[in-house]
Design a protein around this motif. Structure first.
Motif, PDB file in Angstrom:
ATOM      1  N   LYS A  76      35.890  38.421  32.333  1.00 47.22           N
ATOM      2  CA  LYS A  76      36.315  39.531  33.177  1.00 47.22           C
ATOM      3  C   LYS A  76      37.534  39.092  33.982  1.00 47.22           C
ATOM      4  O   LYS A  76      37.986  37.948  33.868  1.00 47.22           O
ATOM      5  N   ILE A  77      38.050  39.986  34.791  1.00 49.21           N
ATOM      6  CA  ILE A  77      39.222  39.687  35.602  1.00 49.21           C
ATOM      7  C   ILE A  77      38.785  39.268  37.004  1.00 49.21           C
ATOM      8  O   ILE A  77      37.940  39.909  37.623  1.00 49.21           O
ATOM      9  N   TYR A  78      39.377  38.175  37.468  1.00 50.88           N
ATOM     10  CA  TYR A  78      39.212  37.794  38.873  1.00 50.88           C
ATOM     11  C   TYR A  78      40.377  38.474  39.591  1.00 50.88           C
ATOM     12  O   TYR A  78      41.501  37.999  39.554  1.00 50.88           O
ATOM     13  N   TYR A  79      40.101  39.598  40.227  1.00 46.20           N
ATOM     14  CA  TYR A  79      41.181  40.403  40.792  1.00 46.20           C
ATOM     15  C   TYR A  79      41.662  39.790  42.098  1.00 46.20           C
ATOM     16  O   TYR A  79      40.869  39.524  42.999  1.00 46.20           O
ATOM     17  N   ASN A  80      42.955  39.581  42.200  1.00 46.27           N
ATOM     18  CA  ASN A  80      43.541  38.963  43.381  1.00 46.27           C
ATOM     19  C   ASN A  80      44.459  39.964  44.071  1.00 46.27           C
ATOM     20  O   ASN A  80      45.474  40.363  43.510  1.00 46.27           O
ATOM     21  N   LEU A  81      44.079  40.387  45.272  1.00 45.87           N
ATOM     22  CA  LEU A  81      44.883  41.367  45.998  1.00 45.87           C
ATOM     23  C   LEU A  81      46.307  40.871  46.212  1.00 45.87           C
ATOM     24  O   LEU A  81      47.253  41.653  46.215  1.00 45.87           O
ATOM     25  N   GLN A  82      46.462  39.571  46.381  1.00 45.53           N
ATOM     26  CA  GLN A  82      47.780  38.979  46.601  1.00 45.53           C
ATOM     27  C   GLN A  82      48.723  39.287  45.442  1.00 45.53           C
ATOM     28  O   GLN A  82      49.897  39.602  45.648  1.00 45.53           O
TER      29      GLN A  82
END
Length: 287
Positions: free
Chosen positions: A186-192
């Motif tokens: 899955k994706i490790y979503y990074n707001l940055q």
């Protein structure tokens, strides 16, 4: 009681609470140090993202959790303080290429075994050290897809997830996941990543979809702490995630005050407190 006999008593997964807040041990200068659990408790985090240890030119991670003594010591300390391990991180791949490691499966399997020890179900795999070539069609891309499928299937068979940080936008991430074709990735979503690229994180999250998000790094590039950062509206992020019915861990990686960057307790304490304020139940909009 041996450490493996303790496994059945360790709570796995999330409680009824929709969001829980964690912080990266290596960014708090506590990489695989016993004091990380007390620090997490002191800053009132629910958990810690625990790193696998340095990699560099080593064949394997410098991982204490291969030693039964440290297995029991770390596990007992986390348990006694009520601190969960939200995820195990392979931060060594920020600087090392996942594509150039012949023993990539052994490294991932080391991480998956460490997750068993600490009761985690998500592994963090950054692809920042793998360069840019793999993001375009070609041999490097095909090899990345093959490797991610291989380790994804290993994780899937164990009921775990490897969450990858790609720095790609939502559309490209969806295409990548389709090619990889493993529910263990899955994706490790990074707001940055979204904010730094001028993307709207709420639109990106919705496009990506809840089922494709393994975990979220809820912080931005170092400048100011989250409560003072005008670059993002976390209340809108919460509203978006609520509508998506996503549940999981929000992990603080950065968002340190650039004028006081090494003040771990102040930076991470404020970020954890603000995330808990914003993401508390029934608080979808700004007060």
């Amino acid at each position: 009681m041996g450490v493996f006999a303790m496994l059945s008593a360790w709570p796995v997964g999330l409680s009824a609470q929709q969001y829980r807040v964690s912080a990266c041990d290596w960014m708090m200068l506590k990489r695989q140090k016993l004091g990380e659990f007390q620090l997490a408790k002191d800053i009132q985090a629910d958990g810690i993202e625990m790193d696998m240890g340095p990699l560099g030119k080593r064949e394997m991670f410098d991982n204490k959790l291969r030693d039964p003594h440290f297995q029991q010591l770390f596990r007992h300390t986390a348990d006694s303080l009520g601190i969960a391990v939200s995820s195990m991180a392979m931060s060594g791949f920020f600087g090392q290429s996942f594509l150039k490691r012949e023993n990539y499966k052994a490294l991932v399997e080391d991480c998956l075994r460490s997750m068993d020890i600490m009761g985690a179900q998500v592994a963090f795999l950054p692809l920042g050290g793998s360069g840019q070539e793999w993001k375009q069609k070609g041999a490097a891309h095909d090899e990345m897809v093959r490797r991610l499928h291989d380790v994804g299937e290993i994780a899937r068979q164990q009921g775990k997830v490897i969450a990858i940080r790609t720095a790609l936008d939502a559309r490209a991430n969806l295409l990548l996941l389709k090619e990889v074709n493993s529910t263990g990735i899955k994706i490790y979503y990074n707001l940055q990543d979204a904010v730094d690229q001028g993307l709207n994180p709420c639109k990106e999250l919705k496009k990506l979809g809840a089922k494709n998000i393994g975990q979220i790094h809820a912080s931005l590039t170092d400048s100011v702490t989250l409560d003072e950062d005008p670059r993002i509206d976390l209340y809108q992020v919460k509203k978006t995630l609520d509508k998506m019915r996503w549940s999981g861990w929000l992990v603080v990686e950065r968002s340190r005050n650039a004028k006081d960057v090494r003040n771990v307790r102040a930076n991470y304490g404020r970020n954890v407190a603000y995330l808990k304020e914003v993401f508390k139940k029934n608080n979808p909009t700004k007060p």
